[in-house]
Design a protein around this motif. Structure first.
Motif, PDB file in Angstrom:
ATOM      1  N   ILE A   1       0.845  -1.190   0.000  1.00 30.82           N
ATOM      2  CA  ILE A   1       0.000   0.000   0.000  1.00 30.82           C
ATOM      3  C   ILE A   1       0.878   1.235   0.000  1.00 30.82           C
ATOM      4  CG2 ILE A   1      -1.739   1.300   1.270  1.00 30.82           C
ATOM      5  CD1 ILE A   1      -2.774  -1.293   2.375  1.00 30.82           C
ATOM      6  N   PRO A   2       0.886   1.996  -1.099  1.00 26.24           N
ATOM      7  CA  PRO A   2       1.688   3.216  -1.129  1.00 26.24           C
ATOM      8  C   PRO A   2       1.092   4.266  -0.213  1.00 26.24           C
ATOM      9  CG  PRO A   2       0.292   3.088  -3.071  1.00 26.24           C
ATOM     10  CD  PRO A   2       0.109   1.787  -2.325  1.00 26.24           C
ATOM     11  N   ARG A   3       1.936   4.944   0.552  1.00 28.72           N
ATOM     12  CA  ARG A   3       1.457   5.945   1.492  1.00 28.72           C
ATOM     13  C   ARG A   3       2.214   7.251   1.285  1.00 28.72           C
ATOM     14  NH1 ARG A   3      -3.342   3.988   3.447  1.00 28.72           N
ATOM     15  NH2 ARG A   3      -3.094   1.871   4.238  1.00 28.72           N
ATOM     16  N   PRO A   4       1.928   8.007   0.204  1.00 30.96           N
ATOM     17  CA  PRO A   4       2.599   9.284   0.014  1.00 30.96           C
ATOM     18  C   PRO A   4       2.221  10.265   1.102  1.00 30.96           C
ATOM     19  CG  PRO A   4       0.779   9.049  -1.527  1.00 30.96           C
ATOM     20  CD  PRO A   4       0.935   7.723  -0.839  1.00 30.96           C
ATOM     21  N   SER A   5       3.145  11.155   1.400  1.00 28.00           N
ATOM     22  CA  SER A   5       2.901  12.123   2.454  1.00 28.00           C
ATOM     23  C   SER A   5       1.876  13.153   2.012  1.00 28.00           C
ATOM     24  CB  SER A   5       4.203  12.824   2.835  1.00 28.00           C
ATOM     25  OG  SER A   5       3.980  13.805   3.804  1.00 28.00           O
ATOM     26  N   ALA A   6       1.062  13.592   2.954  1.00 30.60           N
ATOM     27  CA  ALA A   6       0.052  14.608   2.651  1.00 30.60           C
ATOM     28  C   ALA A   6       0.647  15.994   2.816  1.00 30.60           C
ATOM     29  CB  ALA A   6      -1.144  14.447   3.582  1.00 30.60           C
ATOM     30  N   PRO A   7       0.289  16.924   1.927  1.00 33.57           N
ATOM     31  CA  PRO A   7       0.696  18.317   2.136  1.00 33.57           C
ATOM     32  C   PRO A   7      -0.057  18.878   3.328  1.00 33.57           C
ATOM     33  CG  PRO A   7      -0.866  18.165   0.330  1.00 33.57           C
ATOM     34  CD  PRO A   7      -0.547  16.755   0.732  1.00 33.57           C
ATOM     35  N   PRO A   8       0.422  19.978   3.905  1.00 33.12           N
ATOM     36  CA  PRO A   8      -0.286  20.558   5.056  1.00 33.12           C
ATOM     37  C   PRO A   8      -1.717  20.924   4.674  1.00 33.12           C
ATOM     38  CG  PRO A   8       1.882  21.553   4.784  1.00 33.12           C
ATOM     39  CD  PRO A   8       1.623  20.727   3.557  1.00 33.12           C
ATOM     40  N   ARG A   9      -2.668  20.704   5.607  1.00 34.37           N
ATOM     41  CA  ARG A   9      -4.037  21.115   5.368  1.00 34.37           C
ATOM     42  C   ARG A   9      -4.113  22.626   5.265  1.00 34.37           C
ATOM     43  NH1 ARG A   9      -8.425  17.713   7.221  1.00 34.37           N
ATOM     44  NH2 ARG A   9      -9.409  19.599   8.012  1.00 34.37           N
TER      45      ARG A   9
ATOM     46  N   PRO B   1      -2.487  12.069  -0.928  1.00 31.20           N
ATOM     47  CA  PRO B   1      -3.283  12.968  -0.079  1.00 31.20           C
ATOM     48  C   PRO B   1      -3.226  14.407  -0.576  1.00 31.20           C
ATOM     49  CG  PRO B   1      -1.903  11.520   1.239  1.00 31.20           C
ATOM     50  CD  PRO B   1      -1.449  11.359  -0.173  1.00 31.20           C
ATOM     51  N   GLN B   2      -4.350  15.080  -0.492  1.00 29.91           N
ATOM     52  CA  GLN B   2      -4.457  16.472  -0.887  1.00 29.91           C
ATOM     53  C   GLN B   2      -4.539  17.350   0.364  1.00 29.91           C
ATOM     54  OE1 GLN B   2      -4.158  17.206  -4.206  1.00 29.91           O
ATOM     55  NE2 GLN B   2      -3.834  14.985  -4.353  1.00 29.91           N
ATOM     56  N   SER B   3      -4.566  18.655   0.146  1.00 30.59           N
ATOM     57  CA  SER B   3      -4.503  19.579   1.280  1.00 30.59           C
ATOM     58  C   SER B   3      -5.722  19.479   2.196  1.00 30.59           C
ATOM     59  CB  SER B   3      -4.356  21.018   0.783  1.00 30.59           C
ATOM     60  OG  SER B   3      -5.458  21.382  -0.040  1.00 30.59           O
ATOM     61  N   HIS B   4      -6.866  19.004   1.666  1.00 32.08           N
ATOM     62  CA  HIS B   4      -8.057  18.903   2.519  1.00 32.08           C
ATOM     63  C   HIS B   4      -8.096  17.597   3.298  1.00 32.08           C
ATOM     64  CE1 HIS B   4      -9.287  16.817  -1.211  1.00 32.08           C
ATOM     65  NE2 HIS B   4     -10.064  16.103  -0.417  1.00 32.08           N
ATOM     66  N   HIS B   5      -7.160  16.686   3.034  1.00 27.16           N
ATOM     67  CA  HIS B   5      -7.120  15.426   3.768  1.00 27.16           C
ATOM     68  C   HIS B   5      -6.407  15.596   5.108  1.00 27.16           C
ATOM     69  CE1 HIS B   5      -7.496  13.345  -0.344  1.00 27.16           C
ATOM     70  NE2 HIS B   5      -8.619  13.119   0.323  1.00 27.16           N
ATOM     71  N   ILE B   6      -6.708  14.706   6.036  1.00 28.47           N
ATOM     72  CA  ILE B   6      -5.961  14.653   7.291  1.00 28.47           C
ATOM     73  C   ILE B   6      -4.559  14.130   6.992  1.00 28.47           C
ATOM     74  CG2 ILE B   6      -5.846  13.639   9.601  1.00 28.47           C
ATOM     75  CD1 ILE B   6      -8.881  13.191   9.416  1.00 28.47           C
TER      76      ILE B   6
END
Length: 282
Positions: free
Chosen positions: A57-65, A200-205
């Motif tokens: 399962i790839p888990r790229p880092s999310a940008p800051p919300r 993950p996008q900026s609106h994601h946790i």
């Protein structure tokens, strides 16, 4: 149908008993009522698809919300004094003072082992203290349930499901405090997580504290995973039920302390429908 409630801690606005499922083996559940619905707008996304348990399962880092701004130079030097001060006027200091000292030790480990950006996100805007105060009776009760489990093989271990988990503070503390030989996994369910195969996008946790970032990963004593589910979507709820509650043999403990009234009904339906959900907390 049996009606029973355990008055551990309740919001005055939620003084309503919740039905429990009767069965030959167990005829009661314990319930902690609280109401805290987050007013967050989720982007329209398709439901998450399940993959084999052993699939990478790839888990790229999310940008800051968008709402996540903090000073990278701002940190808490003395975690113990800070937490005790923040909680001094809250009910946890009166009802569960010994739990605060355990949480101080946990937070010291986080500060020592987490990158500064991850640690500051955990500490953001003092929300940790508020979440801990609300979660205290649930932590104590869940630990009692887990300690009472009879586990003779790995398949007998419990699985914790935290509905509308948000950032996951409750699961984070439970991972540090519950016996790992009796809990297989803690699953954080929220519509604001990214799907497993999406960036993950900026609106994601942000999930850096769960899955790691830039080659670093925190060693959670009990594994934590995330699952994107909109509890108001019947199709997503059915998919979660099919693939989650048949995944383990051991009992499920479902926690829903952040659910509103309507979603609390969904949780009760989940409890009544699945015999391996042994406890429900609202």
């Amino acid at each position: 149908m049996i009606w029973k409630q355990l008055p551990l801690w309740k919001s005055p606005a939620d003084d309503v008993p919740v039905p429990t499922r009767a069965s030959p083996a167990s005829t009661s559940t314990s319930v902690v009522d609280t109401a805290a619905e987050r007013n967050v707008a989720a982007a329209a996304e398709p439901p998450e698809k399940d993959v084999p348990n052993d699939a990478p399962i790839p888990r790229p880092s999310a940008p800051p919300r968008i709402d996540e701004t903090f000073d990278m130079n701002d940190s808490v030097d003395d975690v113990g004094n800070w937490l005790r001060s923040e909680l001094a006027d809250m009910s946890i200091s009166r009802d569960y003072p010994e739990l605060i000292e355990e949480c101080v030790d946990v937070m010291k480990r986080w500060k020592t082992n987490m990158p500064k950006a991850v640690w500051l996100r955990v500490m953001k805007a003092g929300r940790l203290a508020k979440e801990l105060n609300e979660s205290a009776p649930v932590i104590v009760q869940t630990r009692e349930w887990v300690n009472a489990l009879k586990v003779s093989r790995p398949e007998d271990r419990a699985v914790i499901v935290d509905l509308c988990s948000g950032f996951g503070y409750l699961g984070m503390f439970l991972s540090e405090m519950l016996p790992r030989d009796k809990v297989a996994e803690i699953i954080l369910v929220d519509k604001m997580w990214a799907m497993f195969n999406r960036t993950p996008q900026s609106h994601h946790i942000s999930w850096d504290h769960v899955y790691g970032v830039d080659g670093w990963k925190y060693d959670w004593p009990i594994e934590m995973t995330t699952r994107k589910v909109n509890l108001k979507d019947s199709a997503q709820m059915n998919q979660m039920a099919v693939h989650l509650f048949t995944r383990y043999e051991g009992p499920f403990i479902v926690l829903g302390i952040h659910l509103c009234g309507i979603l609390s009904i969904k949780a009760v339906e989940m409890f009544n429908k699945h015999s391996n959900v042994s406890h429900l907390v609202l």
